[in-house]
Design an enzyme around this catalytic site. Structure first.
Site, short mmCIF file in Angstrom:
data_model
loop_
_atom_site.label_atom_id
_atom_site.label_comp_id
_atom_site.label_asym_id
_atom_site.label_seq_id
_atom_site.Cartn_x
_atom_site.Cartn_y
_atom_site.Cartn_z
N HIS A 141 36.35 46.65 42.96
CA HIS A 141 36.86 47.61 41.97
C HIS A 141 35.64 48.36 41.41
O HIS A 141 34.55 47.80 41.33
CB HIS A 141 37.54 46.80 40.86
CG HIS A 141 38.29 47.60 39.84
ND1 HIS A 141 37.67 48.27 38.83
CD2 HIS A 141 39.61 47.80 39.68
CE1 HIS A 141 38.58 48.87 38.07
NE2 HIS A 141 39.77 48.60 38.57
N ASP B 99 34.13 38.61 39.69
CA ASP B 99 35.16 39.35 38.97
C ASP B 99 36.49 38.65 39.29
O ASP B 99 37.00 38.76 40.39
CB ASP B 99 35.15 40.81 39.45
CG ASP B 99 36.38 41.59 39.02
OD1 ASP B 99 37.30 41.00 38.40
OD2 ASP B 99 36.43 42.80 39.32
N GLN C 107 41.74 39.74 39.17
CA GLN C 107 42.97 39.64 39.97
C GLN C 107 43.22 38.22 40.45
O GLN C 107 44.25 37.95 41.07
CB GLN C 107 42.90 40.58 41.18
CG GLN C 107 42.82 42.05 40.82
CD GLN C 107 44.08 42.57 40.15
OE1 GLN C 107 45.13 41.93 40.14
NE2 GLN C 107 43.98 43.75 39.57
N LYS D 222 45.94 41.03 32.10
CA LYS D 222 46.53 40.86 33.43
C LYS D 222 47.20 39.49 33.59
O LYS D 222 47.84 39.22 34.60
CB LYS D 222 45.46 41.04 34.52
CG LYS D 222 44.97 42.49 34.64
CD LYS D 222 44.22 42.70 35.93
CE LYS D 222 43.28 43.88 35.90
NZ LYS D 222 43.94 45.18 35.93
N CYS E 1 40.98 52.63 41.71
CA CYS E 1 39.60 52.38 41.25
C CYS E 1 38.82 51.64 42.31
O CYS E 1 38.01 50.74 42.00
CB CYS E 1 39.57 51.61 39.93
SG CYS E 1 40.42 52.45 38.61
#
Lengths: 406, 143
Positions: A118, A195, A198, A221, A361
């Site tokens: 991302h 990261d 997700q 999220k 993104c």
């Protein structure tokens, strides 16, 4: 526990049965328990935390710190002081780049990152490259979208000082072998920024077992409020990390010319904190733990399998990433022959279906895949098979609306 | 007009069977217009003779609204002077901002079908790409 029962906790879904929300990878919906916790903070304990000498402030502090302890348990951190609250994953990555990155990278050093990242895990590293003279090295995935051992061996080497990796791709939904990458990076003397934006909503995470140096995720999220995220930093790294933003709440002692820093992790939380958001995040984690990742995973896989099955019967649809529904984390990214993704999303909106269309993104990944933009349906455990069927039917309708016959 | 109806009755025809798509042999001005966020990407080619737009063509790719909008725009500007074309672009932008008068809509002819894009903020950039590109091309041209 059934999906129908769980959906009753989500007022926005209950109040709008006509809407199909397939954009949870952008932001999830929130159960009543989360918004109640935020409201309860403001209605029963609202005061500026961490500095007050009266009961409300003490209670506000207690809720804020309880949330921190919960985040630590949720991702398997050894201690709450290793958890820094931020606004979101983007801010977390920037914190690491501006502090660890600028203080430790030098000309000739390499930052290894995946083309599946991302932008929020790319741009901070471009900044570090520009300011330190380090170099970016790109890892490219296989046909399924996953980084292979060979690629990891080749690209993470002796010059690598930092590896930046999104555990789950926000476009392909694939899970990268992060534990393997961390092992390799550590053997080469590099630190790893994961990261988890997700990943954390979909699978159990244990940063201690992973041996990650930095791990970030966003509250919004995984059922939490917007504007609250968390960054885990390994103890030995945290202790030597220079401050990021400076100002109130992050100091120990200030004179006209100098300052000393507050204890960890408050040193990294300048200004009045988002305590109500943290209380909401606490409630979100409680809710997720009650639902449980086995249930979440089973429901996502069932829905993804059904969705990919329906898409496979449409010859004009191309699905990206793995052919295995279990490797999608609820994310199904696709294109429709002859129809631009923005037109797909606009027409679906007429049927009250919410999907994302564009570059997500992740423009370097779009370039790697050779597409300008794509459409993305992202599911979560509160979605239903009926919604998948209605979505698939609506997609065949999009073809007709766009002039390609029925 | 409802969006599905807009596609079926107007946009599709210009998107799937555009009148002005192609490469011009000897254009006076060529200007590329891009919406980086959605990937709409056009090359607008204008042939200017005696201050008039004698011909115009476009090629490129993008969503149906962006492509149809350019095709309709070209229908409207061929035979117009540079000033008239720029004025027409002003009317189109006004319409998309929700400020178009009855006379403006009439002057825009078929392109006025896109007036409801004013209510779709995400699609505004698609609709105005061709018009912006044309305006920029003509304003920088001092032939």
């Amino acid at each position: 526990m059934t999906v129908e029962e769980l959906r009753k906790d989500f007022p926005i879904l209950e109040n709008h049965p006509e809407v199909i929300y397939f954009d949870s990878a952008a932001t999830s919906q929130r159960p009543r328990q989360v918004t109640d916790a935020v409201r309860d903070f403001y209605e029963t304990a609202n005061a500026n935390p961490l500095r007050g000498l009266y009961e409300w402030s003490t209670e506000a502090t207690a809720r804020y710190e309880a949330a921190r302890a919960h985040v630590a348990r949720f991702i398997g951190a050894a201690s709450p002081e290793q958890i820094v609250f931020t606004r979101n994953t983007t801010e977390s990555v920037n914190l690491v780049a501006y502090t660890y990155g600028l203080a430790n990278l030098k000309p000739g050093d390499e930052i290894a990152l995946s083309v599946t990242e991302h932008h929020s895990n790319i741009l901070p590293w471009q900044m570090v490259r520009d300011r330190t003279g380090a170099r970016l090295v790109w890892l490219e995935p296989d046909g399924e979208g996953i980084l292979t051992d060979a690629e990891i061996e080749e690209k993470i080497g002796e010059r690598t000082k930092l590896v930046a990796i999104g555990q789950v791709s926000n476009v392909l939904g694939v899970t990268h072998p992060v534990a393997r990458m961390i092992e390799r990076a550590h053997a080469m003397g590099a630190r790893v920024m994961v990261d988890g934006a997700q990943a954390a909503p979909h699978m159990p995470v244990n940063v201690s077992e992973l041996n990650a140096d930095f791990y970030a995720f966003s509250g919004h999220k995984l059922l939490g409020p917007m504007g609250i995220g968390a960054l885990y930093v390994k103890q030995e790294v945290l202790e030597n990390l220079p401050p990021f933003l400076t100002g109130g709440e992050m100091i120990e002692y200030v004179t006209r010319e100098s300052a000393t820093w507050a204890e960890l992790p408050h040193r990294f939380e300048a200004g009045t904190v988002n305590a109500a958001g943290a209380a909401g995040l606490d409630a979100a984690l409680t809710y997720l733990e009650r639902v449980g990742f086995p249930f979440i995973r089973e429901q996502e896989e069932k829905l993804t399998k059904r969705l990919m099955g329906r898409l496979a019967s449409m010859p004009y649809i191309r699905v990206f990433g793995s052919g295995d529904p279990a490797k999608h984390a609820g994310i199904v990214t696709f294109t429709m022959e002859g129809v631009h993704p923005h037109d797909i999303a606009s027409v679906l909106n007429e049927d009250h279906i919410c999907i994302r269309a564009g570059h997500h993104c992740a423009q370097p990944l779009m370039q790697f895949l050779g597409v300008g933009s794509t459409a993305r349906a992202s599911l979560y455990f509160y979605n239903t098979e009926e919604e998948v069927d209605r979505f698939a039917d609506a997609l065949t309708g999009v073809r007709e609306v766009m002039g390609y016959g029925a | 007009m409802e969006l599905k109806q807009l596609y079926r009755e107007i946009v599709n025809e210009h998107n799937l069977h555009p009148t002005h798509r192609g490469i011009m042999a000897d254009p006076t001005i060529v200007l590329r217009g891009v919406n980086p966020s959605c990937g709409d990407d056009i090359n607008l080619q204008l042939k200017i003779e005696n201050g008039m737009i004698a011909d115009a063509m476009f090629d490129g790719s993008g969503c149906a609204i962006s492509q149809a909008s350019v095709d309709m725009m070209i229908d409207g500007i061929i035979g117009k002077s540079r000033e008239e074309a720029i004025a027409l672009a002003g009317k189109f932008m006004g319409m998309i901002r929700g400020e178009g008068s009855e006379e403006d809509l009439e002057a825009l002819d078929e392109a006025a079908a896109l007036q409801d894009v004013a209510h779709m903020p995400a699609r505004v950039k698609c609709a105005v790409l061709g018009w912006h590109t044309m305006e920029e091309a003509l304003e920088s041209f001092h032939g």
